[in-house]
Structures are given as C-alpha cells and as structure tokens.
Design a protein around this motif. Structure first.
Motif, PDB file in Angstrom:
ATOM      1  N   HIS A  40       0.837  -1.199   0.000  1.00  0.00           N
ATOM      2  CA  HIS A  40       0.000   0.000   0.000  1.00  0.00           C
ATOM      3  C   HIS A  40       0.876   1.253   0.000  1.00  0.00           C
ATOM      4  CE1 HIS A  40      -3.252   2.768   0.847  1.00  0.00           C
ATOM      5  NE2 HIS A  40      -2.528   3.237   1.845  1.00  0.00           N
ATOM      6  N   LEU A  41       1.887   1.280   0.847  1.00  0.00           N
ATOM      7  CA  LEU A  41       2.813   2.417   0.894  1.00  0.00           C
ATOM      8  C   LEU A  41       3.424   2.665  -0.481  1.00  0.00           C
ATOM      9  CD1 LEU A  41       4.698   4.561   2.157  1.00  0.00           C
ATOM     10  CD2 LEU A  41       6.216   2.660   2.800  1.00  0.00           C
ATOM     11  N   MET A  42       3.920   1.628  -1.108  1.00  0.00           N
ATOM     12  CA  MET A  42       4.575   1.793  -2.414  1.00  0.00           C
ATOM     13  C   MET A  42       3.596   2.338  -3.464  1.00  0.00           C
ATOM     14  SD  MET A  42       7.618   1.198  -1.861  1.00  0.00           S
ATOM     15  CE  MET A  42       8.993   0.137  -1.579  1.00  0.00           C
ATOM     16  N   ASN A  43       2.332   1.948  -3.360  1.00  0.00           N
ATOM     17  CA  ASN A  43       1.335   2.447  -4.304  1.00  0.00           C
ATOM     18  C   ASN A  43       0.971   3.915  -4.069  1.00  0.00           C
ATOM     19  OD1 ASN A  43       1.004   0.221  -5.954  1.00  0.00           O
ATOM     20  ND2 ASN A  43      -0.480  -0.717  -4.585  1.00  0.00           N
ATOM     21  N   GLN A  44       1.348   4.466  -2.935  1.00  0.00           N
ATOM     22  CA  GLN A  44       1.081   5.870  -2.641  1.00  0.00           C
ATOM     23  C   GLN A  44       2.207   6.783  -3.101  1.00  0.00           C
ATOM     24  OE1 GLN A  44      -2.100   6.436  -1.574  1.00  0.00           O
ATOM     25  NE2 GLN A  44      -2.059   4.227  -1.895  1.00  0.00           N
TER      26      GLN A  44
END
Length: 94
Positions: free
Chosen positions: A79-83
């Motif tokens: 999720h972090l990487m997708n942000q």
C-alpha cells in the motif's frame, strides 16, 4: 524475506512522511532506527527496513520485510509503495 522497490518523483521528506504515517498507523509498527538513507520500523507485525536513495529527479525506495508476502505488514508495504507517484501529479493507487 520480501523486497519491494519503486521509483518516485517525491522528495525524500515526503517519502519519509508517508512511510511514517502508513507504517505506524496501518502496519502497527514503530520507528526503531533511523539514519540519512534508511529507517527501520518494528513491532508485533514484524520488521520493515525502508531505504531512500535519490537519483537525479527521481528517488528509488526499497522496502524489506522479515515476513512472507501474505503477511499483514507486507500488504501495508505494498500500500505504501502504491502511494508513491512515479511522476508529479500521478494519483495514489489502492
């Protein structure tokens, strides 16, 4: 056990701000170690090491976890990487 990598247009201070917010709230881990290019977050869900290295207009963000890809912390790291937008103005992804 799992490594994730992403290039982003964000400056390091914004990357760290997003990592701190997402990992501590969603991942239920706390910042345990910090230096200029890396931070370690640890807690009951496992350990995550996030590294940020600037390369011209982009930064390479690498996150390593000590859990399997099916763990909660790995889902939070994804999720972090997708942000992190590839280019300025890219919308966040789920």
């Amino acid at each position: 056990m799992s490594d994730y990598e992403r290039m982003t247009a964000l400056p390091a201070r914004e990357i760290w701000a997003r990592a701190d917010e997402i990992l501590t709230t969603r991942g239920e881990v706390a910042l345990t170690r910090e230096d200029h290019h890396a931070r370690t977050y640890s807690g009951g869900e496992g350990t995550v090491v996030v590294e940020v290295h600037r390369h011209g207009p982009s930064a390479v963000v690498t996150a390593r976890t000590d859990r399997l890809r099916t763990s909660k912390i790995d889902g939070v790291v994804r999720h972090l990487m997708n942000q992190l937008p590839y280019q300025p103005g890219d919308p966040p992804r789920d």
